[in-house]
Scaffold this active site. Sequence first.
Site, PDB file in Angstrom:
ATOM      1  N   ASP A 201       0.826  -1.211   0.000  1.00  0.00           N
ATOM      2  CA  ASP A 201       0.000   0.000   0.000  1.00  0.00           C
ATOM      3  C   ASP A 201       0.860   1.262   0.000  1.00  0.00           C
ATOM      4  O   ASP A 201       2.090   1.192   0.167  1.00  0.00           O
ATOM      5  CB  ASP A 201      -0.957  -0.003   1.208  1.00  0.00           C
ATOM      6  CG  ASP A 201      -0.284  -0.374   2.529  1.00  0.00           C
ATOM      7  OD1 ASP A 201       0.960  -0.425   2.584  1.00  0.00           O
ATOM      8  OD2 ASP A 201      -1.003  -0.600   3.510  1.00  0.00           O
TER       9      ASP A 201
ATOM     10  N   GLU B 231      -9.445  -1.320   4.991  1.00  0.00           N
ATOM     11  CA  GLU B 231     -10.062  -0.943   6.257  1.00  0.00           C
ATOM     12  C   GLU B 231     -11.293  -1.819   6.518  1.00  0.00           C
ATOM     13  O   GLU B 231     -11.812  -2.467   5.592  1.00  0.00           O
ATOM     14  CB  GLU B 231     -10.477   0.531   6.187  1.00  0.00           C
ATOM     15  CG  GLU B 231      -9.312   1.505   5.968  1.00  0.00           C
ATOM     16  CD  GLU B 231      -8.471   1.757   7.219  1.00  0.00           C
ATOM     17  OE1 GLU B 231      -8.145   0.798   7.948  1.00  0.00           O
ATOM     18  OE2 GLU B 231      -8.124   2.927   7.465  1.00  0.00           O
TER      19      GLU B 231
ATOM     20  N   ASN C 211      -7.402  -1.863  14.009  1.00  0.00           N
ATOM     21  CA  ASN C 211      -8.796  -1.978  13.569  1.00  0.00           C
ATOM     22  C   ASN C 211      -9.021  -3.211  12.692  1.00  0.00           C
ATOM     23  O   ASN C 211     -10.103  -3.394  12.146  1.00  0.00           O
ATOM     24  CB  ASN C 211      -9.213  -0.706  12.800  1.00  0.00           C
ATOM     25  CG  ASN C 211      -8.432  -0.522  11.515  1.00  0.00           C
ATOM     26  OD1 ASN C 211      -7.543  -1.311  11.189  1.00  0.00           O
ATOM     27  ND2 ASN C 211      -8.736   0.532  10.775  1.00  0.00           N
TER      28      ASN C 211
END
Length: 256
Positions: free
Chosen positions: A63, A139, A132
């Site tokens: 990423d 995400e 998370n």
Amino acid sequence: MEIIIEASPEALADRAASIVFEELARKPDLVLGLATGSTPIRLYERLRSRPELFQAVRFFNLDEFYGLASSDAQSFHWFLRHHLIDHVKHDPKNVHLFRGDVKDLEAQAEETEDRIREVGGIDLQILGIGRNGHVGFNEPGSSLGSRTRPKTLEPETLAHYARTLDPQSPLSSFAITMGVGTIMEARRCLMLVSGAEKADVVRRMVEGPVTSEVPASALQMHPRATAILDEAAASGLKRRDYYKWVFENKWRVGQK
Ligand code: PGA
């Protein structure tokens, strides 16, 4: 998922390095997917001790932040050059890291998928997990079949990086990331997690349901995923002792 629990972050890095070296011995022109974050830094330190092993390696990464030039010390491109690639013998044409400073992230995403296909797929993908549950910048809520694409980051993710990176240059909330589906096609995945603050998300990744709420939980469906954890990161696992026992008593062909 194979779970390996090591006593310390140092032992975790030793174990990860020995797996990467094994893969390099098996295939010198390995297609290696790199990860950023604090955890793989110790792994890269160990890999740098054998610079001659990387001459034919093809490098990809997970990423990148949108808007950052590759020379920007906040970019993942810079991170991976600084911690690994610039210290090992490599062929520049084999370095396929994302660039954050392109106008069209979607075009770059498609090109990356094409390049991964052209080189025959990723052999070994290094991974980390965010608190998370993100893997790469996938995400929570990311499709578990997603491909490489632009992604909007969660405020918590931006806040995490704002604490660790230069607060003077605010990050964009956009990024490019390999998709969960892209990661799942790697022949082998190596997830590295260290620290007590990750214990809860590690439990959800390993022992919780497979859910897009914890994109890294998709690894439960991967045929060859290994998670190397230190004791602190493993501290929330219900079956911690069993995983240790399995690793110590690993089945070997020919064993009585
Ligand atoms: P960290 O990042 O090692 O800096 O916590 C991991 C990740 O977000 O993938």
